[in-house]
Design a protein around this motif. Sequence first.
Motif, PDB file in Angstrom:
ATOM      1  N   VAL A   1      -0.564  14.244  -9.347  1.00 27.07           N
ATOM      2  CA  VAL A   1      -0.309  12.834  -9.050  1.00 27.07           C
ATOM      3  C   VAL A   1       1.187  12.523  -9.151  1.00 27.07           C
TER       4      VAL A   1
ATOM      5  N   ARG B   1      -4.739   8.285   1.533  1.00 31.22           N
ATOM      6  CA  ARG B   1      -4.171   8.749   0.264  1.00 31.22           C
ATOM      7  C   ARG B   1      -4.596   7.764  -0.808  1.00 31.22           C
TER       8      ARG B   1
ATOM      9  N   LEU C   1       0.039   5.236   3.103  1.00 34.22           N
ATOM     10  CA  LEU C   1      -1.170   5.767   2.474  1.00 34.22           C
ATOM     11  C   LEU C   1      -2.115   6.290   3.556  1.00 34.22           C
TER      12      LEU C   1
ATOM     13  N   SER D   1      -4.763   5.796  -4.376  1.00 30.09           N
ATOM     14  CA  SER D   1      -3.708   5.344  -5.283  1.00 30.09           C
ATOM     15  C   SER D   1      -4.265   4.418  -6.347  1.00 30.09           C
TER      16      SER D   1
ATOM     17  N   ASP E   1      -3.596  10.696  -5.289  1.00 35.33           N
ATOM     18  CA  ASP E   1      -2.245  10.995  -4.806  1.00 35.33           C
ATOM     19  C   ASP E   1      -1.162  10.286  -5.606  1.00 35.33           C
ATOM     20  N   TYR E   2      -1.310   8.952  -5.745  1.00 34.32           N
ATOM     21  CA  TYR E   2      -0.188   8.181  -6.274  1.00 34.32           C
ATOM     22  C   TYR E   2      -0.605   7.202  -7.374  1.00 34.32           C
TER      23      TYR E   2
END
Length: 294
Positions: free
Chosen positions: A87, A32, A143, A34, A62-63
């Motif tokens: 996001v 994931r 993640l 970020s 994603d983040y």
Amino acid sequence: MAEIAEVADGIYRLSLLRPPRGCVIHFIAGERTSLIETGPAVIIPGLLDSIRQLGYDPAKLDYIFLTHIHLDHAGGVGTFARQFPQVKVFVHPRGARHLVDPSRLIVDTKRAYGEKFEDQYGFILPVSEGQVRTLEDGEVISLGNRELRVIYAPGHCAHQMCFYDSKSEGLFSGDAIAAFGSNILLPGADSDLDAIIETHDKLLRLNPRIAFTSHRGALSDGLSAHIQAVRDNTKNCGDIILEALRAGEEQEQIARKIGSYEKEFIPAEYRLGAEELGNVISWYRNYFKKKGLA
Ligand SMILES: [Zn+2]
């Protein structure tokens, strides 16, 4: 154009603005993907280019993890999140409502950066409530191939968090251990001295292998000695200033005392400039007054 450097396995430092105008941003290429911070809105186009240059698509990010919501770290998060509604934005519970409704944040930012901060930094836009997630102290976010653990780190401001990365044993430290180029933690308007010292002690116990700081790049060699030095210098300078205030000394006398402390304990390249020193002394003065100590 951003300077991009891989500072640990899968962790990239993106430098788009020179401090103090902007902090560095970290991109984590996990299963994931970020970002740690977004920086102010003015750099978002460059930030998107950097992510693409690394071979990733911002539309699949994603983040976003925010260490805190000060302008240089997070001013652009609304601009970013509006463009990419997939996001999720992680923030301290005390910061969340100011992302959703930044009116208070904009007032505080004008106080710190001037009425026309938008000319230099871009606008602070709201983040839609559905994209904001709050984090608890100790919470772990996966993640995929690595995890980030939330470490509450109040002091610089009450809502600051650090993130500990399991894979690099590294700490995204925000402004917890060194802001700009100083070996004293430069306090801000919403800083708390006791909390700064407690956070340093907490990070010393955590003992990370490397720190990804927001204004000073990655620190690994002598990291715990550095944290200890920033802790001690911040505390000792506070003690010197408090004692001087109680003795009724003027700004100039106090500045000379801090100057000689710096000469003795702080390497030349990390000493405060005259203007910073003046600001730091004023901050401690207001702080001790507010606490009823001087
Ligand atoms: Zn800050």
